[in-house]
Each structure stands twice: as C-alpha cells, then as structure tokens.
Write a protein that holds these residues in place. Sequence first.
Motif, PDB file in Angstrom:
ATOM      1  N   ASP A  79     -47.410 -18.402  -4.417  1.00 58.99           N
ATOM      2  CA  ASP A  79     -48.443 -18.283  -3.390  1.00 58.99           C
ATOM      3  C   ASP A  79     -48.381 -16.900  -2.751  1.00 58.99           C
ATOM      4  O   ASP A  79     -47.304 -16.284  -2.668  1.00 58.99           O
ATOM      5  CB  ASP A  79     -48.291 -19.351  -2.306  1.00 58.99           C
ATOM      6  CG  ASP A  79     -49.598 -19.584  -1.563  1.00 58.99           C
ATOM      7  OD1 ASP A  79     -50.432 -20.376  -2.062  1.00 58.99           O
ATOM      8  OD2 ASP A  79     -49.809 -18.954  -0.520  1.00 58.99           O
ATOM      9  N   LEU A  85     -45.609 -20.447   1.900  1.00 58.55           N
ATOM     10  CA  LEU A  85     -44.515 -20.598   0.949  1.00 58.55           C
ATOM     11  C   LEU A  85     -43.229 -21.040   1.652  1.00 58.55           C
ATOM     12  O   LEU A  85     -42.455 -21.840   1.108  1.00 58.55           O
ATOM     13  CB  LEU A  85     -44.295 -19.281   0.211  1.00 58.55           C
ATOM     14  CG  LEU A  85     -43.643 -19.366  -1.165  1.00 58.55           C
ATOM     15  CD1 LEU A  85     -44.488 -20.186  -2.119  1.00 58.55           C
ATOM     16  CD2 LEU A  85     -43.417 -17.967  -1.733  1.00 58.55           C
ATOM     17  N   PHE A  99     -39.887 -21.164  -6.436  1.00 55.10           N
ATOM     18  CA  PHE A  99     -41.030 -20.619  -5.698  1.00 55.10           C
ATOM     19  C   PHE A  99     -40.988 -19.097  -5.729  1.00 55.10           C
ATOM     20  O   PHE A  99     -39.915 -18.488  -5.620  1.00 55.10           O
ATOM     21  CB  PHE A  99     -41.017 -21.113  -4.253  1.00 55.10           C
ATOM     22  CG  PHE A  99     -41.300 -22.581  -4.114  1.00 55.10           C
ATOM     23  CD1 PHE A  99     -42.601 -23.050  -4.049  1.00 55.10           C
ATOM     24  CD2 PHE A  99     -40.254 -23.495  -4.084  1.00 55.10           C
ATOM     25  CE1 PHE A  99     -42.865 -24.405  -3.939  1.00 55.10           C
ATOM     26  CE2 PHE A  99     -40.503 -24.857  -3.967  1.00 55.10           C
ATOM     27  CZ  PHE A  99     -41.815 -25.304  -3.901  1.00 55.10           C
ATOM     28  N   HIS A 101     -43.118 -15.569  -4.161  1.00 56.28           N
ATOM     29  CA  HIS A 101     -44.132 -15.016  -3.249  1.00 56.28           C
ATOM     30  C   HIS A 101     -44.876 -13.896  -3.962  1.00 56.28           C
ATOM     31  O   HIS A 101     -44.313 -12.840  -4.257  1.00 56.28           O
ATOM     32  CB  HIS A 101     -43.445 -14.481  -1.991  1.00 56.28           C
ATOM     33  CG  HIS A 101     -44.407 -13.872  -1.013  1.00 56.28           C
ATOM     34  ND1 HIS A 101     -44.094 -12.780  -0.239  1.00 56.28           N
ATOM     35  CD2 HIS A 101     -45.685 -14.200  -0.691  1.00 56.28           C
ATOM     36  CE1 HIS A 101     -45.120 -12.466   0.523  1.00 56.28           C
ATOM     37  NE2 HIS A 101     -46.110 -13.315   0.263  1.00 56.28           N
TER      38      HIS A 101
END
Length: 247
Positions: A79, A85, A99, A101
């Motif tokens: 994201d 996030l 995850f 960024h």
Amino acid sequence: MTLLRAEALSTAFDHAAASYDRLVAANPGYHTHLRRSARRLGLAHDGRGLRLLDLGCGTGASTAALVRAAPQARIVAVDASAGMLARARAKSWSGRVSFVHAPAEQLAGAGVTGPFDAVFAAYLFRNVGDLDALLRAVHRLLAPGGRLGVHEYTLSGRTAHRAVWRLVSGGLVRPAGTLCGDRSLYRHLSDSVAAFDTAEQFARRMARQGFTGVRTLPVPGWQTGIVHTFLASAGPVRAEARRGAAR
C-alpha cells in the motif's frame, strides 16, 4: 468534482487510517463481498505453493479475504499509505503474509517483483492516475496463466444504479467522512466512483491491455450494479486456476 492527486491522497489516507476500519464496517456486506471476490480467483488447494500480491491492501481487509481464500499461499501486501499499512501490520497474521510500503506504480523500487500466481486489487484502480500503465505493469508481474482479480466500485450503465450511488454518497459516505475529520478524502472517494469507468468500460480496458478471458461479476445486495468483481488471465488459464472461479 475534485479528485486528489497521488501524494495528497496518500496523506489523506494516512490521516483517515485510525477511523477507516470502523467506517467500512458500517457498510453492509463490505467484508463479505471482499471475501467473495477473493474466492472467485479460484485458487486451488488452499493456495499451497502459490505466491499472491494484494495490491492496495489498505488496513488489511483485502489481505484477510485472500488469507481466507488461500490460507497456504504466500502473500505480499502493498500500500502507498504508511498510516493504512501500519494499521494492517498491527493485526495478527501468519508468517506467510508480508507487507511493503510502496505506491502501486513503483513496486520494483520497493523490491516487489514477479512472478505472482495471482494479483488481487480491491478499491485501487479508481485511485491511480494511469490505469492502462498499471494494468500493463500488473500483467508483467503475473506468471503465464496467472489471474488478476479486481474488486471495485464500477457503476453499471443503468440510471438506477447511478442514482443509488448518489443517494448513498451524499447521505452517508460524505457525512461520515466529515464527522471523522476526513472530508476531502471521502469527497474524493465518492466522486471517484462517478468519474471512473463503467463496469463495461473497465472490462474492455483490461482486454486492451492484454488480459484474456475477462469476466465481470456483480456482488449481491444494495451494491449490485455498483461494485463488481473482474477476473482475467495473463495468458492460458491453468486447470487449477479455473476451479471455483464463478462462485
């Protein structure tokens, strides 16, 4: 109609992150529809051995839908909003989920490279500047026969569906965003639906950018004709990817 540009939009999402989950939870069917779209990717064997990309994961609702559809897959969730996030990362995940960024248009610079067996993008495409360039980039990220699933607000051509969206947008979406102190973001989100491709136009756009077997499926409930699942393949569809695609 005023739409936010990329940097301002990321900042607005950062600010709205704290209240975002509460607001979307008030939308009947929000999580159910995400799970339905993730299931429609038809990822066999619980996703075992597959590598998936959740593009525009926000606070992790779409990631959770992918995990439920393919609990054995490895998932990279990306994201552009650091605030959103951070909310996603704070939730409980297995070691198969990571995850990153990064804006959707700058994945390589963040170390996100293919091939992926499937890409899932929920509520993303209407918030990017160059739709065609991003679709081409997603196509390049997919393995041959890999699948793209898009879950998006895309109005049908029917006047009634557009009228329902105007009513919901003006009566609920904008006022709720204003109460939370995020008026500009929710104005953008409501206006972006009206400004975006219709469902038919977006399906044709996907085909123009090299995707095959493009299908458009509605969601049930009040969002019928307003939210759709789009499914397509980046080449020959493998047999294991077909199963369950129409559920």
